[in-house]
Write a protein that holds these residues in place. Structure first.
Motif, PDB file in Angstrom:
ATOM      1  N   VAL A   1       8.848  11.373   1.157  1.00  0.00           N
ATOM      2  CA  VAL A   1       7.641  11.395   0.332  1.00  0.00           C
ATOM      3  C   VAL A   1       6.939  10.054   0.530  1.00  0.00           C
ATOM      4  N   ALA A   2       5.731  10.116   1.055  1.00  0.00           N
ATOM      5  CA  ALA A   2       4.956   8.893   1.264  1.00  0.00           C
ATOM      6  C   ALA A   2       3.963   8.768   0.116  1.00  0.00           C
ATOM      7  N   ILE A   3       4.060   7.655  -0.601  1.00  0.00           N
ATOM      8  CA  ILE A   3       3.163   7.447  -1.748  1.00  0.00           C
ATOM      9  C   ILE A   3       2.188   6.337  -1.372  1.00  0.00           C
TER      10      ILE A   3
ATOM     11  N   VAL B   1       0.837  -1.205   0.000  1.00  0.00           N
ATOM     12  CA  VAL B   1       0.000   0.000   0.000  1.00  0.00           C
ATOM     13  C   VAL B   1       0.866   1.247   0.000  1.00  0.00           C
ATOM     14  N   TRP B   2       1.980   1.207   0.750  1.00  0.00           N
ATOM     15  CA  TRP B   2       2.814   2.405   0.906  1.00  0.00           C
ATOM     16  C   TRP B   2       4.148   2.238   0.195  1.00  0.00           C
ATOM     17  N   HIS B   3       4.550   3.295  -0.462  1.00  0.00           N
ATOM     18  CA  HIS B   3       5.925   3.375  -0.979  1.00  0.00           C
ATOM     19  C   HIS B   3       6.504   4.663  -0.418  1.00  0.00           C
ATOM     20  N   ASN B   4       7.266   4.537   0.629  1.00  0.00           N
ATOM     21  CA  ASN B   4       7.805   5.732   1.292  1.00  0.00           C
ATOM     22  C   ASN B   4       9.239   5.942   0.833  1.00  0.00           C
ATOM     23  N   ILE B   5       9.468   7.013   0.117  1.00  0.00           N
ATOM     24  CA  ILE B   5      10.792   7.247  -0.470  1.00  0.00           C
ATOM     25  C   ILE B   5      11.315   8.595   0.002  1.00  0.00           C
TER      26      ILE B   5
HETATM   27  C1  LIG Z   1       4.693   5.399   5.031  1.00  0.00           C
HETATM   28  O1  LIG Z   1       4.279   6.673   5.467  1.00  0.00           O
HETATM   29  C2  LIG Z   1       2.939   6.744   5.916  1.00  0.00           C
HETATM   30  C3  LIG Z   1       2.592   8.187   6.172  1.00  0.00           C
HETATM   31  O2  LIG Z   1       3.581   8.775   6.870  1.00  0.00           O
HETATM   32  C4  LIG Z   1       2.758   5.848   7.121  1.00  0.00           C
HETATM   33  O3  LIG Z   1       1.428   5.885   7.589  1.00  0.00           O
HETATM   34  C5  LIG Z   1       3.142   4.447   6.759  1.00  0.00           C
HETATM   35  O4  LIG Z   1       3.070   3.610   7.892  1.00  0.00           O
HETATM   36  C6  LIG Z   1       4.533   4.393   6.149  1.00  0.00           C
HETATM   37  N1  LIG Z   1       4.747   3.033   5.665  1.00  0.00           N
HETATM   38  C7  LIG Z   1       5.901   2.405   5.801  1.00  0.00           C
HETATM   39  C8  LIG Z   1       5.973   1.018   5.285  1.00  0.00           C
HETATM   40  O5  LIG Z   1       6.823   2.934   6.355  1.00  0.00           O
END
Ligand SMILES: *[C@@H]1O[C@H](CO)[C@@H](O)[C@H](O)[C@H]1NC(C)=O
Ligand SMILES: *[C@@H]1O[C@H](CO)[C@@H](O)[C@H](O)[C@H]1NC(C)=O
Length: 700
Positions: free
Chosen positions: A482-484, A460-464
């Motif tokens: 950047v949270a995608i 669900v998340w791609h945090n780069i």
């Molecule tokens: C990515 O960032 C979002 C928003 O900050 C956060 O809710 C989420 O847990 C993060 N996911 C990961 C895998 O770090």
């Protein structure tokens, strides 16, 4: 001039005392009459007196009869006569010899054995030994026979003022607070004099100050030293040397004296306020300095010492009160100005602060001198610094649908160089945060594009992290997270929640529920999907089964009629279409397998098709128990069967077996044999598989 007169009188009087002290020996030397002999204090003489005379003489001169006096430190050309022994025994008839023994006899004191004169042949020191105990005896000159019992007497050494006072514990040190009032006690000193304290004034001491006036005074008798000036200031002079004299003979001239020194230190009191070394301070600071960094130091001097010099620093005014703070360094007693909030040269280039330093420990005695504080002004100049790029936001949150096309733009980040030079920025992705190279970024405009397809159901998340670098100075770098978030698209069709296997009872009634199934969908929402169920169009009018949607989103499959027979058809396949409520909806067809089985009357499935009768290699516990139960049941049936047969052919059984007969009598002898269906259903025994629901399942 009454003092002078007294001194003169005393000068006159002193030789008189000496005369009086030396008189007794002189008297002894003079020719003596009877009474004078008595005064010589000879015990022998006394012993020889009549009882009357003794009482008389003792009452008259009791103090002299057994003691003599001699002056210490006497050093004439001849030995000094101390006294004379005399006895009243007739010297005519017997020649008398005097013998002396005891302390110093023969060494210090010598006796003329004929005359009885005692001389001191050595110089005596009262301070060494003040009295000597001796024994005298009169013996016969020829026979040495004692004429009388021995008699003890004492020679006392008389004091002269031969010792000067001494300060044994000097030199002295004392402390008194500065600014003390006049007459404040500082300390006291003591001198000692070895001379006789009870005899004369040789040990009578009087104290005076030789040096140290007018600051200090001393009480002549008690030697208590006091301040003689009020408000002595430590900051002006801290240490005083006081010379103290002790003089014996009551302080009169001719007395001996000793001196000592006393060092008086003034201790600090807080009588001085702090004072800033400068009234105006200038500091400069680069705008990018780290928070908490010391920008400058200021110092308020205080003439006091120790905690009295301690000051606390405060920013009391100015346009930088929110950005700067000042802390006090107790060690260095200065104030340190630190940065509390970030500076920005581009916004404001200088600040002014008003500082205050205030004593921490104040003395209420000096509050009338005004507040113990001082103020100063600080000017702080902010210097431009080459700063790294600044992103338009501290973090970014981007959203993209999972079916987004490759190379489509997901979002954009922006950054700028805050410096006046405003260098262009280049963007890049920190590949450590995007190991799968899921995204690309346009280096010039910061537009983020999709490089490989997304699947929300995988991640669900791609945090780069995106990096911005100044083109003109590659060391100026900033990073931003950047949270995608991948948004759901209805790309999964619903399906059965599990593998269902349905059983249909041959004896079931029309409309009975064969199976209830539910569906699931991988797409969002995780729960709460609304499903639609239907039969294939060509099966809508299926004569055998129908479906019914339940309120909880599940589906029930019902039989339309009874009379299903596994001999006719063992298995029915019923395809069911499940569709979700997505936009557009997705659907799939899942086929339910329905087996026809034999069931008990209450609908418990007991045996299904023939293939199922073949025992599986690995039997379950339940199956084993069932088989065991079958065997036991069969045994029971066989036993019953045999018993019944025996009952019918009773004559054939051995009659003398009473026990057996008794057993048989228990049964109804008048029973109807094969026709007696109330007792046993023989048909059942003959055809075990004949009637549904009577035998346990799985019995062969
Ligand atoms: C990515 O960032 C979002 C928003 O900050 C956060 O809710 C989420 O847990 C993060 N996911 C990961 C895998 O770090
Ligand atoms: C209904 O059942 C009968 C036999 O019981 C079978 O012949 C027929 O094909 C079935 N119909 C469907 C649509 O399955």
């Amino acid at each position: 001039m009454p003092e002078r007169l007294a001194e003169m009188l005393l000068d006159l009087w002193t030789p008189l005392i000496i005369l009086w002290i030396t008189l007794p020996p002189c008297i002894y030397m003079a020719p003596m009459n009877q009474s004078q002999v008595l005064m010589s204090g000879s015990p022998l003489e006394l012993n020889s007196l009549s009882e009357e005379q003794r009482i008389l003489s003792r009452s008259k001169r009791g103090w002299v009869w057994n003691q003599m006096f001699v002056l210490e430190e006497f050093s004439g050309p001849e030995p000094i006569l101390v006294g004379r022994l005399h006895t009243d025994l007739d010297p005519g008839s017997k020649k008398i010899k005097y013998i002396l023994s005891g302390d110093g006899a023969g060494t210090i004191f010598q006796i003329n054995d004929i005359t009885g004169d005692i001389h001191a042949i050595k110089r005596l020191d009262r301070e060494e030994k003040a009295e000597y105990t001796l024994t005298a005896q009169a013996v016969d000159w020829e026979t040495n026979k004692p004429l009388e019992p021995p008699s003890e007497f004492i020679i006392k050494v008389q004091d002269i003022n031969d010792n000067a006072p001494e300060f044994l514990n000097g030199p002295y040190h004392a402390t008194v607070p500065e600014m003390s009032i006049l007459g404040t006690s500082v300390t006291n000193v003591t001198a000692t004099d070895a001379d006789d304290p009870v005899y004369g004034n040789s040990a009578k001491l009087v104290y005076s100050i030789l040096e140290g006036q007018p600051y200090f005074s001393i009480e002549p008798e008690t030697a208590i030293i006091k301040t003689a000036l009020p408000n002595m200031d430590r900051e002006a002079k801290e240490e005083y040397l006081v010379v103290i004299q002790a003089k014996d003979m009551g302080g009169h001239s001719g007395g001996l004296s000793g001196t000592t020194t006393l060092t008086v230190t003034l201790s600090d009191v807080n009588d001085n306020p702090p004072k800033f070394a400068q009234s105006l301070y200038h500091f400069s600071v680069p705008e990018d300095v780290i928070l908490g960094t010391a920008i400058g130091r200021v110092k308020a001097n205080d003439q006091d010492i120790g905690e009295n010099a301690q000051s606390s620093y405060d920013i009391i005014d100015g346009d930088g009160t929110a950005l700067f703070e000042i802390t006090s360094d107790a060690q260095a007693q200065d104030g340190i100005i630190r940065l509390r909030k970030p500076l920005d040269f581009e916004t404001k280039k200088s600040y002014t602060l008003k500082l205050e330093a205030a004593n921490v420990h104040t003395d209420p005695r000096f509050s009338s001198r005004g507040p113990f504080k001082d103020t100063a002004t600080v000017k702080i100049v902010v210097e431009d610094a080459d700063e790294p790029p600044v992103f338009s936001s501290p973090t970014y949150l981007l959203e993209v649908h999972e079916n987004a096309a490759l190379n489509s733009v997901i979002g954009q980040v922006t950054a700028r160089d805050p410096d006046i030079t405003a260098s262009p920025i280049r963007f890049s992705i920190d590949r450590h945060t995007d190991l799968e190279r899921q995204f690309n970024i346009n280096a010039d405009d910061g537009k983020l594009t999709l490089a490989t397809p997304l699947d929300r159901e995988l991640s669900v998340w791609h945090n780069i992290t995106i990096i911005a670098t100044e083109i003109r100075n590659h060391s100026q770098i900033s990073r931003v997270p950047v949270a995608i978030k991948v948004l759901d698209v209805n790309d999964n069709a619903p399906e059965f929640a599990s593998e269902y296997e349905a059983f249909l009872c041959e004896n079931g009634k029309p409309g009975q529920v064969i199976q209830t199934v539910s569906a699931m969908d991988k797409d969002e929402p995780k729960n709460g999907h609304y499903f639609l169920y239907s039969l294939l169009p060509e099966m809508v009018n299926n004569p055998n089964f129908t479906i019914k949607k339940n309120e909880d989103n599940s589906l029930s499959i019902l039989a339309k009629h009874n009379g299903f027979n596994r001999q006719k058809q063992e298995v029915y396949l019923l395809p069911i279409i499940i569709s979700d409520s997505g936009n557009p909806p997705l659907s799939s067809t899942s086929t339910l397998t329905i087996r026809v089985c034999g069931c008990s009357n209450d609908g418990v499935v007991q045996s299904c098709n023939v293939e199922a009768y073949v025992l599986p290699i690995g039997l379950s516990m339940g199956a084993l128990i069932a088989i065991l139960a079958c065997i036991i049941l069969l045994l029971v049936i066989v036993v019953l069967f045999v018993t019944l047969r025996r009952h019918k052919n009773e004559p054939l059984i051995i009659k003398d077996d009473e026990d057996v007969r008794e057993n048989i009598i228990r049964y109804d002898d008048e029973g109807g044999g094969e026709e007696d269906t109330e007792a046993f259903d023989i048909a059942t025994l003959q055809n075990p598989d004949g009637i549904n629901g009577f035998l346990p399942p799985l019995c062969p």
